[in-house]
Design a protein around this motif. Structure first.
Motif, PDB file in Angstrom:
ATOM      1  N   GLU A  94       8.349   5.829  18.482  1.00  0.00           N
ATOM      2  CA  GLU A  94       9.204   5.502  19.629  1.00  0.00           C
ATOM      3  C   GLU A  94      10.684   5.695  19.349  1.00  0.00           C
ATOM      4  OE1 GLU A  94       6.838   3.532  18.520  1.00  0.00           O
ATOM      5  OE2 GLU A  94       5.367   3.315  20.145  1.00  0.00           O
ATOM      6  N   MET A  97      11.847   8.917  20.870  1.00  0.00           N
ATOM      7  CA  MET A  97      11.528   9.217  22.263  1.00  0.00           C
ATOM      8  C   MET A  97      12.707   9.806  23.042  1.00  0.00           C
ATOM      9  SD  MET A  97       8.987   6.112  23.454  1.00  0.00           S
ATOM     10  CE  MET A  97       8.966   6.717  25.145  1.00  0.00           C
ATOM     11  N   ALA A 429      11.581   6.491  27.566  1.00  0.00           N
ATOM     12  CA  ALA A 429      12.486   6.200  26.455  1.00  0.00           C
ATOM     13  C   ALA A 429      13.489   5.126  26.843  1.00  0.00           C
ATOM     14  CB  ALA A 429      13.221   7.471  26.031  1.00  0.00           C
ATOM     15  N   HIS A 432      11.715   1.790  27.081  1.00  0.00           N
ATOM     16  CA  HIS A 432      11.463   1.268  25.732  1.00  0.00           C
ATOM     17  C   HIS A 432      12.733   0.662  25.133  1.00  0.00           C
ATOM     18  CE1 HIS A 432       9.828   0.970  21.683  1.00  0.00           C
ATOM     19  NE2 HIS A 432      10.870   1.632  21.233  1.00  0.00           N
TER      20      HIS A 432
END
Length: 449
Positions: A94, A97, A429, A432
């Motif tokens: 992540e 991302m 993204a 997150h």
């Protein structure tokens, strides 16, 4: 490290705001591409002889040069870019991302440039029809050209599918904030969309990413492209199983460098320091160091095996490689970047975004020089020749050199135009990062009795 919370407005900024710098960059990229088109038109009028690539043997020169070197370079950048994006999804990275979609767009641009080089190097564009499409059932079995076209087309379709699936989620969520004059494009990208399909798309994207990760080392830049050279025993500078790992390491090295450069450009242009953070650049630089280490290691394998009892032609090819300023300079540039990355890992204060950007530029230049030298030297050193002596010296023509600047301009234009239509950073993204910025609830304090 920035504590500002990313929002949807941040990733929509390139679409809504068009500054004078955008027009200046578009003009420079368009000029570079336009100059190459003029050179290509001249080549179409008088043939490949204007580049010297049609001569070999008694006329001197080589049949492949900077065109094919740059073709391999762009294919490597493209393959490495989509591998990076696919790894983000498959491995749950992540952290990267925010740059995943940029890597996907880099793949689209790189494949476009590589495909363009095939057309340019064929001399006449109509040969794409007469030599490939018309006789595909015959040529697909034994033609390197047809394998190139097949691989690039397959990868382009995979990448476009991958990108299109992820865009459906973003466009459907931000449709009201996107410009109305692109409504037909958005309608086509989100045709038949329902929220129920999100889970299905996630699974589809995962499987496409898995296919990309599997195909890249086994079939694409770790397979078909190096096989075009590695399976020719009469060319000792090319022949050997090491070419697959060498090509793949250079692809990943070039792609990481390209992503660093593009990420730095967008971060500076749109104040995305809180989206593409310094932590992301540090991570990308460490990955660049790892792939640079692979690059140097595989080059060392070529040097060692070619220096000790490799046969007369193999030894001569290795000696020619080590005596070339271009090859030694490219290898030295990669090693210098590797030393810097190792040093900044030990002493973090050495890291800056500017230094990371410079390192990426050095590596991209080194890989382009190495691939071009690899192509040319392969023709210079052969097991036997039907001509007396060896081919004459090669130096790229102005048209060939303009092709590199022109294709860089073309890829730049692709990024500039796409950034005005769709977000170049995924909405996932931002979501997150927003989760990561949520304030923690304070623990209840104990009440004294």
């Amino acid at each position: 490290m920035s504590t500002k919370t990313p929002t949807e407005d941040d990733i929509l900024r390139p679409i809504k705001n068009t500054t004078s710098k955008w027009f200046v960059l578009f003009g420079i990229a368009g000029l570079a591409f336009g100059l190459f088109l003029i050179g290509w038109a001249y080549q179409l009028m008088y043939g490949l002889e204007v580049t010297g690539l049609s001569d070999w043997g008694s006329g001197g020169g080589v049949t492949w040069g900077l065109y094919i070197g740059a073709f391999i370079w762009w294919v490597g950048i493209a393959h490495g870019g989509i591998i990076l994006s696919a790894a983000v999804r498959l491995l749950g990275m992540e952290r990267y991302m925010p740059v995943a979609r940029m890597a996907e767009l880099l793949t689209i641009g790189g494949l476009s440039a590589a495909g363009f080089y095939i057309i340019v190097h064929m001399g006449r564009p109509d040969r794409m029809v007469t030599s490939v499409l018309g006789h595909y059932h015959i040529t697909v079995h034994n033609s390197p050209l047809v394998w190139d076209v097949t691989v690039i087309t397959a990868y382009f379709v995979l990448t476009a599918t991958y990108l299109g699936l992820t865009l459906r989620y973003d466009i459907s969520r931000m449709r009201e904030d996107l410009p109305s004059h692109f409504s037909p494009v958005y309608s086509a990208l989100t045709y038949g969309y329902t929220e129920e399909e999100d889970e299905v798309i996630e699974r589809m994207v995962w499987w496409v990413a898995a296919a990309i990760i599997i195909m890249a080392p086994l079939l694409l830049h770790g397979g078909v492209i190096p096989w075009l050279f590695a399976l020719l025993p009469t060319y000792p500078a090319w022949f050997g199983g090491i070419q697959g790992p060498v090509f793949l390491s250079i692809a990943l090295t070039s792609a990481i460098s390209g992503v660093i450069i593009i990420s730095a450009a967008f971060t500076r242009a749109y104040n995305w320091d809180h989206i593409i953070t310094e932590d992301v650049f540090r991570g990308l630089l460490l990955w660049l160091g790892f792939f640079c280490l692979m690059f140097v290691w595989f080059q060392l394998q070529r040097i060692i095996t070619g220096s000790f009892f490799a046969g007369i032609s193999g030894t001569y090819a290795t000696q020619a490689m080590l005596s070339s300023v271009i090859y030694v300079g490219a290898l030295a540039a990669v090693m210098a970047v590797l030393i810097f990355i190792f040093a900044q890992a030990l002493r973090p204060s050495l890291f800056t975004k500017t230094r990371a950007l410079v390192a990426a530029v050095f590596v991209l230049g080194a890989t382009l020089f190495e691939k071009t030298f690899f192509v040319v030297e392969g023709f210079q050193t052969v097991e036997f020749s039907i001509y007396e002596g060896v081919p004459g010296p090669y130096f790229p023509s102005l048209i060939e050199m303009s092709s590199v600047l022109g294709t860089i301009g073309m890829v730049t234009i692709i990024f500039l135009l796409v950034s005005k239509v769709v977000p170049v950073v995924e909405l996932h993204a931002v979501e997150h990062l927003q989760e990561g910025h949520e304030p923690e609830q304070e623990a209840p304090q104990e009440v004294e009795a």
